[in-house]
Design an enzyme around this catalytic site. Structure first.
Site, mmCIF file in Angstrom:
data_model
loop_
_atom_site.group_PDB
_atom_site.id
_atom_site.type_symbol
_atom_site.label_atom_id
_atom_site.label_comp_id
_atom_site.label_asym_id
_atom_site.label_seq_id
_atom_site.Cartn_x
_atom_site.Cartn_y
_atom_site.Cartn_z
ATOM 1 N N ASP A 63 5.605 4.116 -14.312
ATOM 2 C CA ASP A 63 4.451 3.224 -14.411
ATOM 3 C C ASP A 63 3.116 3.976 -14.481
ATOM 4 O OD1 ASP A 63 4.571 4.180 -11.802
ATOM 5 O OD2 ASP A 63 5.097 2.254 -10.923
ATOM 6 N N ASN A 132 6.726 -4.321 -0.239
ATOM 7 C CA ASN A 132 7.219 -5.671 -0.548
ATOM 8 C C ASN A 132 8.489 -5.609 -1.393
ATOM 9 O OD1 ASN A 132 6.249 -4.835 -2.985
ATOM 10 N ND2 ASN A 132 4.712 -6.440 -3.213
ATOM 11 N N HIS A 134 8.928 -3.673 -4.119
ATOM 12 C CA HIS A 134 8.779 -3.384 -5.552
ATOM 13 C C HIS A 134 9.403 -2.038 -5.916
ATOM 14 C CE1 HIS A 134 4.539 -1.625 -4.726
ATOM 15 N NE2 HIS A 134 5.283 -0.607 -5.105
ATOM 16 N N GLU A 139 6.716 -6.349 -9.164
ATOM 17 C CA GLU A 139 6.390 -7.053 -7.938
ATOM 18 C C GLU A 139 7.369 -8.211 -7.710
ATOM 19 O OE1 GLU A 139 4.503 -5.534 -5.994
ATOM 20 O OE2 GLU A 139 2.369 -5.715 -6.455
HETATM 21 C C1 GLP Z 1 3.800 2.798 -5.879
HETATM 22 C C2 GLP Z 1 4.692 3.174 -7.045
HETATM 23 C C3 GLP Z 1 6.147 3.027 -6.705
HETATM 24 C C4 GLP Z 1 6.427 3.666 -5.369
HETATM 25 C C5 GLP Z 1 5.648 2.979 -4.291
HETATM 26 C C6 GLP Z 1 5.901 3.521 -2.899
HETATM 27 O O1 GLP Z 1 3.538 1.469 -5.808
HETATM 28 N N1 GLP Z 1 4.421 2.403 -8.208
HETATM 29 O O2 GLP Z 1 6.929 3.607 -7.729
HETATM 30 O O3 GLP Z 1 7.795 3.588 -5.089
HETATM 31 O O4 GLP Z 1 4.291 3.158 -4.605
HETATM 32 O O5 GLP Z 1 4.959 4.476 -2.566
HETATM 33 P P1 GLP Z 1 5.015 5.423 -1.308
HETATM 34 O O6 GLP Z 1 6.059 6.422 -1.591
HETATM 35 O O7 GLP Z 1 3.644 6.049 -1.273
HETATM 36 O O8 GLP Z 1 5.315 4.584 -0.147
#
Ligand code: GLP
Length: 252
Positions: A63, A132, A134, A139
């Site tokens: 993304d 949440n 995702h 989402e």
């Molecule tokens: C972002 C990314 C996800 C990732 C998530 C968790 O939203 N788009 O791909 O898995 O964060 O992030 P973290 O590892 O900082 O908790």
């Protein structure tokens, strides 16, 4: 499951390494987020130590924020350059990230799907999980057959991704769809830390439903969930794999 976050991160880095060693022209699906930083650090270290050739590698990131170019503080291209691509010597022709600054976002999404297809699909998709549930930026409510598209981010996700130095995260992102992710030949989801325990349990042991996007991975025939003890704390069934012994049996 591994006892510590460090062991879970190292295991994931070794999984990436093993994939690249056995398949030098592998197509890797990559993720961003704080969880992945130590994984990339360990992967770079191991790949350098073992002089792994990464010149035939192709990568696709999950993304990118909309309205963000590579200079932007929230840019995932910038994140990947810092944590993986520059240290590993992966150039921009090999590494694909949706262009969040594209004028025509719809065409950018369609072109991204096409590029993945032309590369022969993704061999190994690395995933983190949002608070949440995702995956990528899919989402809650995202259909399990969704493809690469623009997603609007929930206030919770924007808050979680806020950087104290740069403020609130952008409100929209281009993300691979859940269907795009499920098309990968293997998926590996890594979660560490107690703050992820509740959502991990719902994603792994709850019924698959679109209110928890990561639960779609239960439908994938080759998905490995790598956790530390804290992230696994709410699971009814979790298996501790001793770091030294059990590791190789799970590697591809
Ligand atoms: C972002 C990314 C996800 C990732 C998530 C968790 O939203 N788009 O791909 O898995 O964060 O992030 P973290 O590892 O900082 O908790």
């Amino acid at each position: 499951m591994r006892e510590t976050a460090e062991q879970a991160e190292l295991f994931t880095a070794k999984l990436l390494l093993k994939t690249v060693q056995t398949l030098p022209d592998a197509v890797l699906g990559l993720a961003t987020g704080r969880t992945m930083e130590p994984v990339y650090r360990a992967f770079v270290e191991l790949a350098c130590l073992r002089s792994v050739n990464t010149t035939s590698l192709t990568t696709f990131n999950l993304d990118e924020y909309v309205g963000v170019n590579s200079e932007h503080p929230f840019s995932f291209r910038r994140y990947m350059d810092t944590h993986l691509f520059l240290p590993l010597g992966v150039n921009s022709a090999q590494s694909h990230i949706p262009d969040g600054g594209a004028h025509d976002l719809q065409s950018e999404c369609a072109a991204y799907e096409q590029k993945i297809k032309e590369a022969g699909g993704i061999d190994l998709q690395l995933l983190g999980i949002g608070m949440n549930g995702h995956i990528g930026f899919n989402e809650p409510g995202a259909p399990f057959d969704s493809r690469t598209r623009v997603e609007s981010l929930t206030p919770e996700t924007q808050r979680d991704n806020t950087d104290p130095r740069h403020g609130s995260a952008p409100s929209h992102a281009i993300t691979m769809g859940i269907g795009t992710i499920l098309d990968a030949r293997r998926c590996v989801l890594l979660a560490t830390g107690s703050r992820k325990a509740k959502i991990v349990a719902r994603a792994v042991e709850g019924p698959p439903c679109d209110s928890i996007p990561a639960s779609a991975l239960q439908r994938h025939p080759h998905c490995l969930v790598v956790l530390d003890a804290d992230a696994a704390a709410e699971l009814a069934r979790a298996r501790v794999v001793p770091a030294a012994k059990g590791q190789d049996s799970l590697l591809p």
